[in-house]
Design a protein around this motif. Structure first.
Motif, PDB file in Angstrom:
ATOM      1  N   LEU A  32       0.824  -1.207   0.000  1.00 29.41           N
ATOM      2  CA  LEU A  32       0.000   0.000   0.000  1.00 29.41           C
ATOM      3  C   LEU A  32       0.857   1.254   0.000  1.00 29.41           C
ATOM      4  O   LEU A  32       0.623   2.190  -0.785  1.00 29.41           O
ATOM      5  CB  LEU A  32      -0.934  -0.006   1.217  1.00 29.41           C
ATOM      6  N   ALA A  33       1.881   1.286   0.859  1.00 32.76           N
ATOM      7  CA  ALA A  33       2.764   2.463   0.905  1.00 32.76           C
ATOM      8  C   ALA A  33       3.585   2.571  -0.375  1.00 32.76           C
ATOM      9  O   ALA A  33       3.766   3.672  -0.923  1.00 32.76           O
ATOM     10  CB  ALA A  33       3.687   2.368   2.113  1.00 32.76           C
ATOM     11  N   THR A  35       2.927   1.411  -3.487  1.00 33.92           N
ATOM     12  CA  THR A  35       2.155   1.801  -4.667  1.00 33.92           C
ATOM     13  C   THR A  35       1.662   3.247  -4.557  1.00 33.92           C
ATOM     14  O   THR A  35       1.489   3.928  -5.573  1.00 33.92           O
ATOM     15  CB  THR A  35       0.975   0.832  -4.889  1.00 33.92           C
ATOM     16  N   ALA A  36       1.434   3.730  -3.338  1.00 36.26           N
ATOM     17  CA  ALA A  36       1.059   5.145  -3.168  1.00 36.26           C
ATOM     18  C   ALA A  36       2.201   6.048  -3.617  1.00 36.26           C
ATOM     19  O   ALA A  36       1.980   7.058  -4.304  1.00 36.26           O
ATOM     20  CB  ALA A  36       0.691   5.416  -1.715  1.00 36.26           C
ATOM     21  N   ARG A  37       3.438   5.686  -3.245  1.00 34.19           N
ATOM     22  CA  ARG A  37       4.598   6.465  -3.707  1.00 34.19           C
ATOM     23  C   ARG A  37       4.727   6.378  -5.226  1.00 34.19           C
ATOM     24  O   ARG A  37       5.018   7.372  -5.897  1.00 34.19           O
ATOM     25  CB  ARG A  37       5.877   5.944  -3.046  1.00 34.19           C
ATOM     26  N   HIS A  39       2.385   5.926  -7.477  1.00 32.84           N
ATOM     27  CA  HIS A  39       1.333   6.607  -8.220  1.00 32.84           C
ATOM     28  C   HIS A  39       1.358   8.120  -8.050  1.00 32.84           C
ATOM     29  O   HIS A  39       0.540   8.805  -8.679  1.00 32.84           O
ATOM     30  CB  HIS A  39      -0.036   6.047  -7.827  1.00 32.84           C
ATOM     31  N   ARG A  40       2.269   8.635  -7.247  1.00 34.67           N
ATOM     32  CA  ARG A  40       2.434  10.095  -7.238  1.00 34.67           C
ATOM     33  C   ARG A  40       2.876  10.593  -8.599  1.00 34.67           C
ATOM     34  O   ARG A  40       2.623  11.735  -8.969  1.00 34.67           O
ATOM     35  CB  ARG A  40       3.450  10.499  -6.164  1.00 34.67           C
ATOM     36  N   PHE A 243      -5.096   5.909 -11.465  1.00 37.08           N
ATOM     37  CA  PHE A 243      -4.750   5.696 -10.054  1.00 37.08           C
ATOM     38  C   PHE A 243      -5.304   4.379  -9.513  1.00 37.08           C
ATOM     39  O   PHE A 243      -5.204   4.124  -8.308  1.00 37.08           O
ATOM     40  CB  PHE A 243      -5.291   6.853  -9.210  1.00 37.08           C
ATOM     41  N   ILE A 246      -3.499   1.849  -7.028  1.00 35.78           N
ATOM     42  CA  ILE A 246      -3.419   2.045  -5.581  1.00 35.78           C
ATOM     43  C   ILE A 246      -4.320   1.030  -4.870  1.00 35.78           C
ATOM     44  O   ILE A 246      -4.003   0.558  -3.767  1.00 35.78           O
ATOM     45  CB  ILE A 246      -3.816   3.492  -5.216  1.00 35.78           C
TER      46      ILE A 246
END
Length: 306
Positions: A32-33, A35-37, A39-40, A243, A246
């Motif tokens: 989760l962390a 893929t969040a980075r 997809h920025r 997105f 995510i």
């Protein structure tokens, strides 16, 4: 992770180590962390590429299917040519996934000089003690491996499309109590709801009596209204698709899908680089995503003729 000074002496050792690095790469990149980075990077031009990729995706899947059928009838050259055609537009997110894969799984040095993927694989192949190919053969194999990497990175757009389609189905089931696998299914329902609500709101005797009147004599959306709503939904869905990873990445990591797909990729690249078996990496996700398109079109035609 940069390539270490001491290289494995045999190709099988090199690719065995690549497989061993898959689990750590997936954990750091697709959690989760992670893929969040990742997809920025989608903020910006990726949002503009997303609608075009949605349009090009069916053509891309058709090319892949054609390449597979040509291979089945032993037309290998034609199959190889179609297999190298890549219609999905590159995005910053896809490039980051690709670069992380090359560096952390295949242990290739980071690209700081604009070298192609094929150049970097061609550099790595002669370092493996068991491989002894001519320069032209090395280059040909490296280009084949680079095409395989491109096919893999293209699967993310297909998974993102499937994620958006599943969200659309959930939205349609919750709001309209019907199956809406795509925008062709969702747009008429949403347009009819908008027209009905507008008509009730504009009823001269108030919304209460308007609800009763239009409950007995319902109004439907015009074709122009449906097309307008469909275009708005397509643009919205394209942004969501940019997105969607995510949501999709942590689920795939939890289910082991990312790990299995990456191990298949390593095996395919190993065949490309060192083996005589030239069976391509199969990206089934593009075909799965088209199932939603077919269901969407079939549903729209059924309602139209009904």
């Amino acid at each position: 992770m940069q390539r270490e000074a001491t290289q494995p002496s045999r190709p099988e050792d090199y690719f065995a180590e690549a497989r061993a690095r898959v689990e750590g790469h997936v954990t750091s990149t697709f959690s989760l962390a992670g893929t969040a980075r990742l997809h920025r990077r989608a903020l910006g031009l990726d949002i503009l590429c997303a609608p075009l990729n949605v349009v090009l995706a069916p053509l891309h899947a058709l090319l892949r299917l054609s390449a597979f059928l040509l291979r089945m009838v032993r037309l290998r050259h034609a199959s190889g040519f179609l297999g190298r055609v890549h219609l999905i537009l590159p995005t910053r997110t896809a490039r980051a996934v690709e670069e992380g894969l090359l560096e952390h799984v295949f242990a290739l040095r980071p690209d700081g000089s604009g070298r192609s993927i094929a150049d970097r694989f061609a550099e790595a192949l002669p370092l493996q003690g068991g491989a002894s190919f001519s320069e032209d053969e090395t280059r040909r194999r490296a280009e084949r491996a680079a095409a395989t990497i491109k096919i893999y990175t293209g699967t993310r757009s297909a998974v993102a499309e499937m994620t958006t389609a599943l969200l659309t189905i959930c939205f349609g089931a919750w709001l309209f109590h019907r199956l809406t696998p795509g925008m062709l299914s969702l747009a008429p329902a949403l347009a009819d709801t908008y027209v009905m609500d507008t008509a009730i709101g504009n009823f001269p005797l108030g919304r209460g009596l308007g609800g009763l009147w239009y409950g007995a004599f319902p109004v439907g959306a015009s074709p122009l209204t449906i097309v307008t709503v469909a275009l708005m939904l397509i643009v919205t869905a394209s942004i969501v698709t940019a997105f969607a990873g995510i949501l999709a990445d942590p689920v795939q990591t939890r289910l082991g899908v990312h790990q299995a797909r990456l191990r298949r990729l390593v095996t395919a690249v190993e065949r490309d680089m060192t083996g005589s078996d030239t069976a391509p990496f199969v990206a089934r996700e593009h075909l799965y995503a088209r199932v939603f398109d077919i269901a969407d079109i079939a549903g729209g035609l059924f309602r139209q003729f009904r």
